[in-house]
Scaffold this motif. Structure first.
Motif, short mmCIF file in Angstrom:
data_model
loop_
_atom_site.label_atom_id
_atom_site.label_comp_id
_atom_site.label_asym_id
_atom_site.label_seq_id
_atom_site.Cartn_x
_atom_site.Cartn_y
_atom_site.Cartn_z
N ILE A 128 0.85 -1.33 0.06
CA ILE A 128 0.08 0.09 0.11
C ILE A 128 0.78 1.25 0.14
CG2 ILE A 128 -1.67 1.18 1.26
CD1 ILE A 128 -3.07 -1.31 2.15
N LYS A 129 1.92 1.29 0.67
CA LYS A 129 2.80 2.48 0.82
C LYS A 129 3.50 2.67 -0.55
CE LYS A 129 6.93 4.24 3.27
NZ LYS A 129 7.90 3.77 4.26
N VAL A 130 3.99 1.72 -1.33
CA VAL A 130 4.46 1.85 -2.64
C VAL A 130 3.35 2.51 -3.49
CG1 VAL A 130 5.42 0.91 -4.57
CG2 VAL A 130 6.06 0.22 -2.18
N LEU A 131 2.33 1.95 -3.54
CA LEU A 131 1.26 2.71 -4.39
C LEU A 131 0.75 4.11 -3.84
CD1 LEU A 131 -0.93 -0.53 -5.26
CD2 LEU A 131 0.93 0.26 -6.54
N CYS A 132 0.48 4.23 -2.79
CA CYS A 132 0.19 5.55 -2.29
C CYS A 132 1.39 6.32 -2.50
CB CYS A 132 -0.22 5.49 -1.01
SG CYS A 132 -1.86 4.64 -0.39
N GLU A 133 2.62 6.09 -2.54
CA GLU A 133 3.85 7.28 -2.84
C GLU A 133 3.53 7.65 -4.03
OE1 GLU A 133 7.45 5.41 -1.60
OE2 GLU A 133 7.10 5.95 0.39
N ALA A 134 3.29 6.52 -5.04
CA ALA A 134 3.20 6.86 -6.68
C ALA A 134 2.11 7.70 -6.87
CB ALA A 134 2.91 5.61 -7.49
N MET A 135 1.03 7.58 -6.06
CA MET A 135 -0.32 8.33 -6.47
C MET A 135 -0.09 9.73 -5.62
SD MET A 135 -2.28 6.63 -8.24
CE MET A 135 -3.55 7.82 -8.41
N SER A 136 0.64 10.02 -4.79
CA SER A 136 1.20 11.43 -4.30
C SER A 136 2.31 12.22 -4.83
CB SER A 136 1.34 11.05 -2.89
OG SER A 136 0.29 10.43 -2.09
N ASP A 137 2.99 11.40 -5.77
CA ASP A 137 4.09 11.99 -6.51
C ASP A 137 3.82 12.90 -7.68
OD1 ASP A 137 6.44 12.26 -7.64
OD2 ASP A 137 7.06 9.99 -7.68
N SER A 138 3.41 14.00 -7.59
CA SER A 138 3.51 15.11 -8.43
C SER A 138 4.28 15.02 -9.79
CB SER A 138 3.25 16.71 -7.80
OG SER A 138 4.53 17.13 -7.34
N SER A 139 5.54 14.61 -9.61
CA SER A 139 6.39 14.71 -10.76
C SER A 139 5.82 13.80 -11.66
CB SER A 139 7.70 14.17 -10.09
OG SER A 139 7.70 12.78 -10.11
N LEU A 140 5.04 12.92 -11.61
CA LEU A 140 4.35 11.80 -12.38
C LEU A 140 3.16 12.49 -13.11
CD1 LEU A 140 4.24 8.49 -10.40
CD2 LEU A 140 6.08 9.50 -12.12
N GLY A 141 2.88 13.65 -12.88
CA GLY A 141 1.79 14.62 -13.41
C GLY A 141 0.52 14.73 -12.80
N ASP A 142 -0.57 14.69 -13.40
CA ASP A 142 -2.00 15.10 -12.42
C ASP A 142 -2.33 13.30 -12.02
OD1 ASP A 142 -3.12 13.68 -14.61
OD2 ASP A 142 -3.60 15.23 -15.47
N PRO A 143 -3.50 13.42 -11.05
CA PRO A 143 -3.76 12.23 -10.70
C PRO A 143 -4.04 11.15 -11.90
CG PRO A 143 -4.86 13.73 -9.34
CD PRO A 143 -4.27 14.47 -10.45
N TYR A 144 -4.75 11.56 -12.90
CA TYR A 144 -4.96 10.34 -14.08
C TYR A 144 -3.48 10.02 -14.52
CZ TYR A 144 -5.51 9.13 -18.87
OH TYR A 144 -5.57 8.57 -20.00
N GLN A 145 -2.71 10.86 -14.72
CA GLN A 145 -1.38 10.55 -15.21
C GLN A 145 -0.55 9.51 -14.28
OE1 GLN A 145 -0.11 14.67 -16.03
NE2 GLN A 145 -0.33 14.26 -18.18
N ARG A 146 -0.76 9.84 -12.89
CA ARG A 146 -0.30 8.84 -11.90
C ARG A 146 -0.73 7.54 -11.95
NH1 ARG A 146 -0.77 13.15 -7.13
NH2 ARG A 146 -0.39 15.15 -8.47
N TYR A 147 -2.06 7.71 -12.13
CA TYR A 147 -2.82 6.24 -12.26
C TYR A 147 -2.38 5.49 -13.52
CZ TYR A 147 -7.26 3.50 -11.43
OH TYR A 147 -8.03 2.74 -10.94
N ALA A 148 -2.03 6.00 -14.56
CA ALA A 148 -1.56 5.53 -15.71
C ALA A 148 -0.19 4.98 -15.38
CB ALA A 148 -1.66 6.34 -17.18
N ALA A 149 0.58 5.86 -14.64
CA ALA A 149 2.04 5.47 -14.42
C ALA A 149 1.94 4.44 -13.71
CB ALA A 149 2.58 6.54 -13.70
N VAL A 150 1.31 4.08 -12.46
CA VAL A 150 1.26 2.89 -11.61
C VAL A 150 0.99 1.45 -12.67
CG1 VAL A 150 -0.10 1.56 -9.92
CG2 VAL A 150 0.49 3.89 -9.59
N ALA A 151 0.00 1.61 -13.66
CA ALA A 151 -0.31 0.71 -14.43
C ALA A 151 1.09 0.21 -15.47
CB ALA A 151 -1.47 0.92 -15.36
#
Length: 497
Positions: free
Chosen positions: A305-328
């Motif tokens: 959970i920590k790993v995924l939430c860190e990714a979803m909180s990482d603004s360097s990956l873009g907006d929330p939609y872009q972070r969601y895609a990045a996780v995938a």
């Protein structure tokens, strides 16, 4: 600092080669199953005598029809290392996937066996793994797949084995986790003259067609790591739902999520399957968060959970939609998946292939059949208190019609009959201990408070699915070994009764 988190995540995921590969390929199947056990682990190298030797028991095809004399061979394993003449007999119940011989070499139940001098068996569930009662998985043959037939298998195995091995005066204790946890509880309920007691871990004893509470627990579990995490996930999911309404966005979505072919949304089933597949990245990680499943041959257990939430909180990956895609994309890269197939038609073809060599024969077709004819358990988005969108109950129910010609009314009636037969939350029995973890979404269908002194619940804060069953390790939360010890005290007490 945000960039460092992103690189850390990429480094972690790149070290993982396989983790819930099935969930990335046909993830709706894994999440309908929910328990997510089949096809995850590889049988480890056996290092303990002959405990991994496959043995075979002659079983009846239909226990409830005396005129049907057909038989088949059921796989089982035995570990006699701890057996003492006056000790109990432990029976580990197989579930919705191949029986994994790792459990004959390690696990909490074997620690109990060593202390109590128990003889240990593990019996594979009919229609899973190598226990194949019929020539194929056609709907006509699957009528012999049910929890009631599985419990009758246990009873017949126990009765014959007790007689042939001279175990008639020894107490039998059933063990199981997840669906097998339910079977462990129900075996004591329905066969009290054979099963002396049971440990029913993470057992969803209450059947329900619609199970949006699963995703509600996912939300709470994500929030336990980062209060903003489920809010960001929800924003990303809602954005994607809006984009799916505009075909002009499909090329970009195809690229963003690295799809195997250009996204085609022609029906609500297409949209729901895609959205559910992406949500599954979070659902399974939450369900098994920090569980010690590595000993089963499962890799990638450090994705938490920590790993995924860190990714979803990482603004360097873009907006929330872009972070969601990045996780995938990160997940696909880590699991060596070249692209994501989100075609519902492909899934339909896989799930309607009735051959034992079919792509869903590892457990997917069988388990979905059981959900359509006994349990429901559909993890829908029909709740405002969860972070995902777009896969409502009707999407799941339609699969029952598409795969097995089971209507919504038939499904509802079957689920009601299951609760009538077993009692749901209102179990009336004795000597059943019911452990659950607070992080695990399945605890919502389990018993989390004592029903009676003889039906105790063990609710373990901060742990996930079946955590108490796995081998102990130094990083376990302190409440986990305490829970294991507490369960052992009940076994000690009950075996003296």
């Amino acid at each position: 600092m945000a960039v460092q988190r992103s690189e850390s995540l990429r480094s972690l995921l790149s070290s993982v080669t396989v983790f819930l590969l099935l969930s990335l390929c046909v993830f709706a199947e894994a999440r309908v199953k929910g328990f997510g056990k089949f096809s995850e682990g590889q049988d480890p190298e056996c290092t303990t005598g002959g405990v991994c030797e496959e043995l075979w028991f002659t079983q009846k095809l239909d226990h409830f029809n005396g005129a049907d004399s057909r038989q088949w061979k059921q796989r089982f394993f035995v570990n006699e290392a701890f057996s003492r003449p006056e000790g109990p007999v432990f029976l580990m119940i197989g579930g919705e996937g191949p029986a994994n011989a790792a459990w004959m070499q390690d696990g909490t139940w074997l620690k109990y066996a060593e202390k109590l001098g128990a003889l240990c068996f593990m019996l594979e569930h009919r229609f899973y793994g190598k226990s194949r009662p019929t020539s194929d998985l056609s709907t006509g043959n699957l009528r012999f797949l049910s929890s009631r037939q599985a419990l009758a298998d246990l009873a017949h195995f126990l009765s014959v084995t007790a007689e042939t091995r001279g175990l008639g005066d020894r107490h039998w204790v059933a063990f199981g986790g997840s669906y097998p946890g339910s079977l462990a509880a129900w075996s004591r309920l329905k066969y009290p003259h054979l099963i002396h007691g049971s440990v029913a871990t993470s057992a969803p004893v209450h059947a329900t067609v619609n199970f949006p509470e699963y995703l509600e627990v996912v939300r709470r579990s994500l929030a336990s790591e980062n209060a903003d995490c489920p809010k960001i996930v929800e924003e990303a999911s809602n954005t994607l739902v809006k984009l799916l309404k505009d075909p002009e966005t499909y090329d970009n979505i195809t690229k963003d999520f690295n799809l195997c072919s250009k996204l085609q949304i022609q029906t609500e089933m297409d949209s729901a399957y895609f959205l559910e597949t992406l949500a599954g990245n979070f659902m399974d990680v939450v369900q098994y968060n920090e569980d010690n499943r590595g000993f089963e041959g499962v890799t990638g257990t450090n994705i938490t959970i920590k790993v995924l939430c860190e990714a979803m909180s990482d603004s360097s990956l873009g907006d929330p939609y872009q972070r969601y895609a990045a996780v995938a994309r990160f997940m696909m890269e880590a699991f060596s998946v070249k692209c994501l197939d989100v075609s519902f038609n492909s899934y339909l073809k896989e799930m309607t292939n009735a051959s034992w060599e079919g792509p869903a024969a590892g457990g997917g077709r069988q388990w979905v059949y059981q959900t359509c004819t006994e349990f429901g358990f559909y993890q829908s988005t029909d709740s405002p208190d969860q972070p995902f969108s777009g896969f409502p109950l009707k999407y799941h129910v339609q699969q029952c019609a598409d795969f097995f010609n089971v209507s919504a009314d038939q499904l509802a009636e079957a689920v009601a009959e299951t609760n009538e037969y077993y009692g749901g939350y209102d179990i009336r029995s004795s000597r059943i201990v019911l452990p659950n973890g607070s992080i695990d979404p399945w605890h919502a269908l389990g018993v989390t408070q004592d029903i009676s002194p003889e039906l105790p619940a063990v609710f373990i804060e901060g742990t996930a699915h079946c955590a108490n069953m796995y081998p102990a390790r130094s990083e376990d939360l302190p409440q986990l070994p305490l829970a294991r010890d507490y369960i052992f005290l009940f076994l000690q007490k009950w075996l003296n009764q």
